[in-house]
Design an enzyme around this catalytic site. Structure first.
Site, PDB file in Angstrom:
ATOM      1  N   LEU A  48       0.784  -0.959  -0.097  1.00 39.60           N
ATOM      2  CA  LEU A  48      -0.044   0.104  -0.072  1.00 39.60           C
ATOM      3  C   LEU A  48       0.970   1.261  -0.001  1.00 39.60           C
ATOM      4  CD1 LEU A  48      -2.796  -1.078   2.663  1.00 39.60           C
ATOM      5  CD2 LEU A  48      -2.882  -1.256   0.138  1.00 39.60           C
ATOM      6  N   HIS A  87       0.915   1.612   5.657  1.00 40.10           N
ATOM      7  CA  HIS A  87       1.793   0.339   5.982  1.00 40.10           C
ATOM      8  C   HIS A  87       1.549   0.013   7.512  1.00 40.10           C
ATOM      9  CE1 HIS A  87       5.049   1.392   2.756  1.00 40.10           C
ATOM     10  NE2 HIS A  87       3.969   0.954   2.236  1.00 40.10           N
ATOM     11  N   LYS A 137       8.948  -0.423   2.182  1.00 39.93           N
ATOM     12  CA  LYS A 137       9.558   0.911   2.702  1.00 39.93           C
ATOM     13  C   LYS A 137       8.840   2.070   2.475  1.00 39.93           C
ATOM     14  CE  LYS A 137      10.886   2.878  -0.193  1.00 39.93           C
ATOM     15  NZ  LYS A 137      10.302   3.607  -1.347  1.00 39.93           N
ATOM     16  N   ARG A 153       2.899   9.374  -4.557  1.00 43.71           N
ATOM     17  CA  ARG A 153       4.156  10.070  -3.673  1.00 43.71           C
ATOM     18  C   ARG A 153       3.896  11.760  -3.784  1.00 43.71           C
ATOM     19  NH1 ARG A 153       4.981   5.774  -5.962  1.00 43.71           N
ATOM     20  NH2 ARG A 153       6.520   4.218  -5.564  1.00 43.71           N
TER      21      ARG A 153
HETATM   22  N1  LIG Z   1      11.110  -1.737  -2.759  1.00 42.00           N
HETATM   23  C1  LIG Z   1      10.876  -0.996  -3.831  1.00 42.00           C
HETATM   24  O1  LIG Z   1      11.668  -1.162  -4.833  1.00 42.00           O
HETATM   25  C2  LIG Z   1       9.616  -0.112  -3.992  1.00 42.00           C
HETATM   26  C3  LIG Z   1       9.483   0.242  -5.364  1.00 42.00           C
HETATM   27  C4  LIG Z   1       8.602   1.195  -5.420  1.00 42.00           C
HETATM   28  C5  LIG Z   1       7.653   1.258  -4.545  1.00 42.00           C
HETATM   29  N2  LIG Z   1       7.642   0.732  -3.202  1.00 42.00           N
HETATM   30  C6  LIG Z   1       6.877   0.997  -2.188  1.00 42.00           C
HETATM   31  O2  LIG Z   1       5.751   0.330  -2.540  1.00 42.00           O
HETATM   32  C7  LIG Z   1       4.597   1.046  -2.050  1.00 42.00           C
HETATM   33  C8  LIG Z   1       3.429   0.918  -3.326  1.00 42.00           C
HETATM   34  O3  LIG Z   1       4.049   1.776  -4.339  1.00 42.00           O
HETATM   35  P1  LIG Z   1       3.584   1.793  -5.815  1.00 42.00           P
HETATM   36  O4  LIG Z   1       4.535   2.518  -6.701  1.00 42.00           O
HETATM   37  O5  LIG Z   1       3.690   0.288  -6.224  1.00 42.00           O
HETATM   38  O6  LIG Z   1       2.431   2.455  -5.934  1.00 42.00           O
HETATM   39  P2  LIG Z   1       0.927   1.893  -6.565  1.00 42.00           P
HETATM   40  O7  LIG Z   1       1.113   1.337  -7.672  1.00 42.00           O
HETATM   41  O8  LIG Z   1       0.177   3.363  -6.510  1.00 42.00           O
HETATM   42  O9  LIG Z   1       0.001   0.876  -5.659  1.00 42.00           O
HETATM   43  C9  LIG Z   1      -0.386   1.427  -4.300  1.00 42.00           C
HETATM   44  C10 LIG Z   1      -1.496   0.684  -4.065  1.00 42.00           C
HETATM   45  O10 LIG Z   1      -2.167   1.123  -2.844  1.00 42.00           O
HETATM   46  C11 LIG Z   1      -3.573   1.013  -2.735  1.00 42.00           C
HETATM   47  N3  LIG Z   1      -4.112   1.844  -2.216  1.00 42.00           N
HETATM   48  C12 LIG Z   1      -4.773   2.091  -0.906  1.00 42.00           C
HETATM   49  N4  LIG Z   1      -5.340   3.144  -0.577  1.00 42.00           N
HETATM   50  C13 LIG Z   1      -4.723   3.999  -1.750  1.00 42.00           C
HETATM   51  C14 LIG Z   1      -5.160   5.312  -1.903  1.00 42.00           C
HETATM   52  N5  LIG Z   1      -5.636   6.253  -1.225  1.00 42.00           N
HETATM   53  N6  LIG Z   1      -4.725   5.887  -3.059  1.00 42.00           N
HETATM   54  C15 LIG Z   1      -4.057   5.076  -3.960  1.00 42.00           C
HETATM   55  N7  LIG Z   1      -3.747   3.906  -3.869  1.00 42.00           N
HETATM   56  C16 LIG Z   1      -4.158   3.190  -2.712  1.00 42.00           C
HETATM   57  C17 LIG Z   1      -4.073   0.649  -4.417  1.00 42.00           C
HETATM   58  O11 LIG Z   1      -4.377  -0.698  -4.317  1.00 42.00           O
HETATM   59  P3  LIG Z   1      -5.867  -1.068  -4.646  1.00 42.00           P
HETATM   60  O12 LIG Z   1      -6.562  -0.023  -5.509  1.00 42.00           O
HETATM   61  O13 LIG Z   1      -5.778  -2.431  -5.428  1.00 42.00           O
HETATM   62  O14 LIG Z   1      -6.482  -1.025  -3.323  1.00 42.00           O
HETATM   63  C18 LIG Z   1      -2.698   0.796  -5.282  1.00 42.00           C
HETATM   64  O15 LIG Z   1      -2.564   0.077  -6.189  1.00 42.00           O
HETATM   65  C19 LIG Z   1       5.000   2.344  -1.414  1.00 42.00           C
HETATM   66  O16 LIG Z   1       4.993   2.192  -0.240  1.00 42.00           O
HETATM   67  C20 LIG Z   1       6.202   2.618  -2.378  1.00 42.00           C
HETATM   68  O17 LIG Z   1       7.327   3.212  -1.146  1.00 42.00           O
HETATM   69  C21 LIG Z   1       9.021   0.058  -3.176  1.00 42.00           C
END
Ligand SMILES: NC(=O)c1ccc[n+]([C@@H]2O[C@H](COP(=O)([O-])OP(=O)(O)OC[C@H]3O[C@@H](n4cnc5c(N)ncnc54)[C@H](OP(=O)(O)O)[C@@H]3O)[C@@H](O)[C@H]2O)c1
Length: 331
Positions: free
Chosen positions: A75, A80, A98, A166
């Site tokens: 999420l 988190h 993270k 972000r």
């Molecule tokens: N370790 C790494 O290499 C790495 C790389 C990129 C990101 N990250 C981390 O992973 C996490 C997600 O990043 P991401 O880039 O994958 O994000 P993302 O594609 O925007 O996905 C986040 C998910 O959170 C859910 N969500 C729940 N409440 C939300 C809201 N109010 N607004 C938007 N989405 C909401 C949504 O899932 P549903 O719609 O399915 O409920 C969405 O698909 C972050 O914490 C980021 O820091 C880590």
């Protein structure tokens, strides 16, 4: 749980990082992905179908399932702590993206919930599992190039999509949370010390209408790490409003070490420069290495290499940086 039994996973959030990195890593380690949790039933079903996952369910249904051992929490940052704590109370281990939480108070609550439930939580800093980081730590510990004096870490890129979480303060947006956490984590790992802040400069977005505070989209910090061999200065840059730049280097008294690909190290050949020598590391998947380690720890075969106490110290340092960024913004 027997030592050979793969974990059964639930993915919390149909997130991009789940698609691009964690689902392939879970598959690579032979894990079973049972279900994905999504806020929207149709989107969840489509995500599940696209990834060969049997069930698309709600978040609450996901963590309540008794055919799931572990949750991957993908999420946005504001989700988190609350969802990890709910999953722990439901008896699940949690691999959480993270930064582990928005602040140290939330991490302390996660630590309490982990202890009370007897379930593990791990902050998904996958870069720490790349062999180049083990080698760098080994070189630093050996003192081969003398004591470290300066550390420099940068992680920047241009994020033009203003609808991305972000950019949103309510979802835990900001460059320190998204990117600065990486160089900070590596500086702490190499010095085995916690920083004090010497200076901070941050550009913030305007607060949203009716809301409080914007997000830091570009920040520079200078920190001091006190080590037995003397003080180390850490220079850290992070931004998602500047072109891509990612690099980490150490200036030691008798030489320089640098990693051109310190963090986004999946699927590329990487190099470690040691003075005028270069060591090359074969392509690997640090996400899969992280998942394999987490699964072993969840099965009780080993202790987690990186503990929640370490995540708490990381969050305390992040609190310090965030407070300074918001107290002294650059116009
Ligand atoms: N370790 C790494 O290499 C790495 C790389 C990129 C990101 N990250 C981390 O992973 C996490 C997600 O990043 P991401 O880039 O994958 O994000 P993302 O594609 O925007 O996905 C986040 C998910 O959170 C859910 N969500 C729940 N409440 C939300 C809201 N109010 N607004 C938007 N989405 C909401 C949504 O899932 P549903 O719609 O399915 O409920 C969405 O698909 C972050 O914490 C980021 O820091 C880590």
């Amino acid at each position: 749980m027997t030592s050979s039994k793969p974990l059964r996973w639930g993915i919390l959030g149909a997130a991009r990082i789940a698609s691009s990195a964690l689902i392939p890593a879970l598959r690579a380690t032979g894990s079973r992905i049972v279900a994905v949790g999504c806020r929207d039933a149709a989107r969840g079903a489509a995500f599940a179908a696209a990834h060969g996952i049997a069930h698309g369910v709600s978040y609450d249904e996901l963590i309540a399932r008794d055919d799931i051992d572990a949750i991957y929490n993908a999420l946005p940052n504001h989700g988190h702590a609350p969802w990890t704590i709910k999953a722990l109370h439901a008896g699940k281990h949690v691999l959480c993206e993270k930064p582990l939480a928005l602040n140290a108070g939330e991490v302390a609550q996660m630590l309490d919930a982990s202890r009370a439930s007897g379930r593990l939580v791990h902050e998904a800093f996958m870069y720490r599992f790349h062999p180049q980081i083990d080698r760098l730590r080994e070189l630093v510990a050996s003192g081969a190039l003398g004591p470290i004096r300066w550390l420099r870490g940068s992680f920047t890129y241009l994020l033009r999509d203003m609808s991305d979480c972000r950019w949103n303060p309510a979802l835990g947006g900001g460059a320190l949370y998204d990117l600065g956490c990486y160089p900070l984590s590596l500086m702490r790992l190499l010095t085995l010390a916690e920083p004090t802040l010497l200076s901070m400069a941050a550009h913030l977005t305007a607060p949203p209408a009716g809301g409080r505070g914007g997000v830091d989209h570009a920040a520079h910090a200078v920190m001091r790490f006190e080590t037995p061999a003397g003080p180390v200065l850490g220079h850290m840059d992070c931004a998602f409003s500047l072109p891509f730049h990612c690099h980490f280097e150490l200036l030691c008294e008798e030489g320089r070490l640098s990693l051109p690909v310190p963090f986004a190290s999946k699927g590329v050949e990487t190099r470690l420069h040691i003075g005028d020598q270069t060591e090359t590391f074969a392509i690997c998947d640090p996400y899969a290495l992280m998942v394999a380690h987490f699964e072993s720890a969840a099965r009780g075969e080993c202790a987690l290499r990186f503990t929640l106490e370490d995540s708490l110290a990381q969050a305390q340092a992040m609190d310090m940086l965030l407070q300074a960024a918001h107290a002294h913004p650059i116009d």
